[in-house]
Design a protein around this motif. Sequence first.
Motif, PDB file in Angstrom:
ATOM      1  N   ASP A  21      70.834  68.112 -70.737  1.00  0.00           N
ATOM      2  CA  ASP A  21      69.855  66.895 -70.636  1.00  0.00           C
ATOM      3  C   ASP A  21      70.292  65.692 -71.308  1.00  0.00           C
ATOM      4  O   ASP A  21      70.305  64.830 -70.622  1.00  0.00           O
ATOM      5  CB  ASP A  21      68.369  67.275 -71.420  1.00  0.00           C
ATOM      6  CG  ASP A  21      67.390  68.135 -70.573  1.00  0.00           C
ATOM      7  OD1 ASP A  21      67.794  68.547 -69.395  1.00  0.00           O
ATOM      8  OD2 ASP A  21      66.530  68.905 -71.262  1.00  0.00           O
ATOM      9  N   ALA A  22      70.966  65.805 -72.534  1.00  0.00           N
ATOM     10  CA  ALA A  22      71.671  64.689 -73.232  1.00  0.00           C
ATOM     11  C   ALA A  22      72.869  64.258 -72.399  1.00  0.00           C
ATOM     12  O   ALA A  22      73.015  63.069 -72.258  1.00  0.00           O
ATOM     13  CB  ALA A  22      71.999  65.157 -74.744  1.00  0.00           C
ATOM     14  N   TRP A  23      73.446  65.139 -71.960  1.00  0.00           N
ATOM     15  CA  TRP A  23      74.944  64.767 -71.070  1.00  0.00           C
ATOM     16  C   TRP A  23      74.511  64.020 -69.791  1.00  0.00           C
ATOM     17  O   TRP A  23      74.982  63.061 -69.446  1.00  0.00           O
ATOM     18  CB  TRP A  23      75.666  65.814 -70.696  1.00  0.00           C
ATOM     19  CG  TRP A  23      76.935  65.946 -71.773  1.00  0.00           C
ATOM     20  CD1 TRP A  23      78.130  65.865 -71.239  1.00  0.00           C
ATOM     21  CD2 TRP A  23      77.019  65.994 -73.102  1.00  0.00           C
ATOM     22  NE1 TRP A  23      79.061  65.920 -72.398  1.00  0.00           N
ATOM     23  CE2 TRP A  23      78.383  65.997 -73.522  1.00  0.00           C
ATOM     24  CE3 TRP A  23      76.077  66.533 -74.213  1.00  0.00           C
ATOM     25  CZ2 TRP A  23      78.778  66.100 -74.671  1.00  0.00           C
ATOM     26  CZ3 TRP A  23      76.449  66.429 -75.420  1.00  0.00           C
ATOM     27  CH2 TRP A  23      77.920  66.248 -75.659  1.00  0.00           C
ATOM     28  N   GLN A  24      73.608  64.548 -69.386  1.00  0.00           N
ATOM     29  CA  GLN A  24      72.950  63.909 -68.048  1.00  0.00           C
ATOM     30  C   GLN A  24      72.163  62.724 -68.173  1.00  0.00           C
ATOM     31  O   GLN A  24      72.467  61.793 -67.363  1.00  0.00           O
ATOM     32  CB  GLN A  24      72.047  64.890 -67.016  1.00  0.00           C
ATOM     33  CG  GLN A  24      72.780  66.014 -66.725  1.00  0.00           C
ATOM     34  CD  GLN A  24      71.968  67.128 -65.943  1.00  0.00           C
ATOM     35  OE1 GLN A  24      70.757  67.235 -66.000  1.00  0.00           O
ATOM     36  NE2 GLN A  24      72.778  68.151 -65.188  1.00  0.00           N
ATOM     37  N   GLN A  25      71.527  62.679 -69.469  1.00  0.00           N
ATOM     38  CA  GLN A  25      70.985  61.242 -69.696  1.00  0.00           C
ATOM     39  C   GLN A  25      71.935  60.131 -69.976  1.00  0.00           C
ATOM     40  O   GLN A  25      71.499  58.961 -69.548  1.00  0.00           O
ATOM     41  CB  GLN A  25      69.728  61.399 -70.842  1.00  0.00           C
ATOM     42  CG  GLN A  25      68.496  62.362 -70.368  1.00  0.00           C
ATOM     43  CD  GLN A  25      67.929  62.732 -71.344  1.00  0.00           C
ATOM     44  OE1 GLN A  25      68.150  62.309 -72.604  1.00  0.00           O
ATOM     45  NE2 GLN A  25      67.016  63.634 -71.026  1.00  0.00           N
ATOM     46  N   SER A  26      72.952  60.653 -70.596  1.00  0.00           N
ATOM     47  CA  SER A  26      74.172  59.556 -71.265  1.00  0.00           C
ATOM     48  C   SER A  26      75.051  59.315 -70.228  1.00  0.00           C
ATOM     49  O   SER A  26      76.057  58.562 -70.196  1.00  0.00           O
ATOM     50  CB  SER A  26      74.476  60.150 -72.554  1.00  0.00           C
ATOM     51  OG  SER A  26      75.488  61.286 -72.097  1.00  0.00           O
ATOM     52  N   GLY A  27      74.823  59.953 -68.930  1.00  0.00           N
ATOM     53  CA  GLY A  27      76.049  59.753 -67.811  1.00  0.00           C
ATOM     54  C   GLY A  27      77.457  60.381 -68.148  1.00  0.00           C
ATOM     55  O   GLY A  27      78.199  60.261 -66.951  1.00  0.00           O
ATOM     56  N   ARG A  28      77.194  61.382 -69.055  1.00  0.00           N
ATOM     57  CA  ARG A  28      78.285  62.177 -69.204  1.00  0.00           C
ATOM     58  C   ARG A  28      78.688  63.325 -68.473  1.00  0.00           C
ATOM     59  O   ARG A  28      77.679  63.818 -67.759  1.00  0.00           O
ATOM     60  CB  ARG A  28      78.664  62.559 -70.789  1.00  0.00           C
ATOM     61  CG  ARG A  28      78.890  61.361 -71.840  1.00  0.00           C
ATOM     62  CD  ARG A  28      78.825  62.156 -73.254  1.00  0.00           C
ATOM     63  NE  ARG A  28      79.127  61.162 -74.215  1.00  0.00           N
ATOM     64  CZ  ARG A  28      78.359  60.383 -74.780  1.00  0.00           C
ATOM     65  NH1 ARG A  28      77.162  60.665 -74.707  1.00  0.00           N
ATOM     66  NH2 ARG A  28      78.852  59.632 -75.771  1.00  0.00           N
ATOM     67  N   PRO A  29      79.995  63.626 -67.951  1.00  0.00           N
ATOM     68  CA  PRO A  29      80.131  64.904 -66.927  1.00  0.00           C
ATOM     69  C   PRO A  29      79.663  66.185 -67.528  1.00  0.00           C
ATOM     70  O   PRO A  29      80.019  66.540 -68.728  1.00  0.00           O
ATOM     71  CB  PRO A  29      81.596  64.733 -66.703  1.00  0.00           C
ATOM     72  CG  PRO A  29      82.258  64.246 -67.990  1.00  0.00           C
ATOM     73  CD  PRO A  29      81.341  63.118 -68.512  1.00  0.00           C
TER      74      PRO A  29
ATOM     75  N   ALA B  27      83.445  65.900 -71.639  1.00  0.00           N
ATOM     76  CA  ALA B  27      82.817  66.700 -70.648  1.00  0.00           C
ATOM     77  C   ALA B  27      82.057  67.881 -71.246  1.00  0.00           C
ATOM     78  O   ALA B  27      82.737  68.693 -72.368  1.00  0.00           O
ATOM     79  CB  ALA B  27      83.889  67.176 -69.693  1.00  0.00           C
ATOM     80  N   LEU B  28      81.003  68.396 -70.806  1.00  0.00           N
ATOM     81  CA  LEU B  28      80.198  69.432 -71.277  1.00  0.00           C
ATOM     82  C   LEU B  28      80.501  70.645 -70.279  1.00  0.00           C
ATOM     83  O   LEU B  28      79.916  70.582 -69.302  1.00  0.00           O
ATOM     84  CB  LEU B  28      78.875  69.057 -71.329  1.00  0.00           C
ATOM     85  CG  LEU B  28      77.790  70.327 -71.567  1.00  0.00           C
ATOM     86  CD1 LEU B  28      78.164  70.897 -72.986  1.00  0.00           C
ATOM     87  CD2 LEU B  28      76.353  70.047 -71.524  1.00  0.00           C
ATOM     88  N   LEU B  29      81.122  71.658 -71.040  1.00  0.00           N
ATOM     89  CA  LEU B  29      81.048  72.811 -69.987  1.00  0.00           C
ATOM     90  C   LEU B  29      79.999  74.111 -70.472  1.00  0.00           C
ATOM     91  O   LEU B  29      80.041  74.196 -71.661  1.00  0.00           O
ATOM     92  CB  LEU B  29      82.670  73.742 -70.407  1.00  0.00           C
ATOM     93  CG  LEU B  29      83.729  73.227 -69.517  1.00  0.00           C
ATOM     94  CD1 LEU B  29      84.042  71.743 -69.948  1.00  0.00           C
ATOM     95  CD2 LEU B  29      84.819  73.950 -69.921  1.00  0.00           C
ATOM     96  N   VAL B  30      79.380  74.236 -69.315  1.00  0.00           N
ATOM     97  CA  VAL B  30      78.336  75.383 -69.545  1.00  0.00           C
ATOM     98  C   VAL B  30      79.080  76.540 -68.904  1.00  0.00           C
ATOM     99  O   VAL B  30      79.091  76.398 -67.376  1.00  0.00           O
ATOM    100  CB  VAL B  30      77.036  74.769 -68.944  1.00  0.00           C
ATOM    101  CG1 VAL B  30      75.929  75.690 -68.904  1.00  0.00           C
ATOM    102  CG2 VAL B  30      76.620  73.538 -69.688  1.00  0.00           C
TER     103      VAL B  30
END
Length: 203
Positions: free
Chosen positions: A46-54, A13-16
């Motif tokens: 962008d990378a997380w959304q493209q890879s389907g990661r949360p 998970a990427l926390l922003v």
Amino acid sequence: MTKNEIELAPNAALLVIDVQKGFDDASYWGPRNNPAAEANIAALMDAWQQSGRPVVLVQHASRTPGSVLAADRPGHAFKDFVAERAGKESLLITKTVNSSFYGTPDLAAWLTAEGIGQLVVSGIQTNMCVETTARMAGNLGYDVLVPLDATHTFDLAGPEGLRLTADQLATATAVNLQGGGFARVVSTARLLAASGSPAQATP
């Protein structure tokens, strides 16, 4: 895996954290560091959304009188590049303190329900909400990665005239987190490479 490679879990998970317009108010915060932070955060999103990661967005609603981050102030809103990418996130958390684990809804409960054990912590401020969240995540047993170049902070005054620059504070955060065993401090470029994304980090 070589020493410089990072292995990202498929559901890391990427926390922003707190990438809000109020932090653009230099008259309120003072000098900042790392002008590349926003571009690097955008590349990670962008990378997380493209890879389907949360992706988890965290938004601070300050209770400090006069704060530019108060819920009823324009500065509470996400910066435009985050707002443009919003709507695809897996979770939106609102908080009033430094740690993203003390927000609504409950981050730890969501991570447990989703079976997520690895976190990438980015955002604003490096030595405040980013560091506090990363420390707590490390204490809770998560595998924590902090791309320092996808964070920024501001000069800060302390006791008896002591003052540290934003860069000094960021360096202290890096030493605290990795030296203290809370997290691994990495670069955005290494995370993008590990994610398999063609997105580019800003030097």
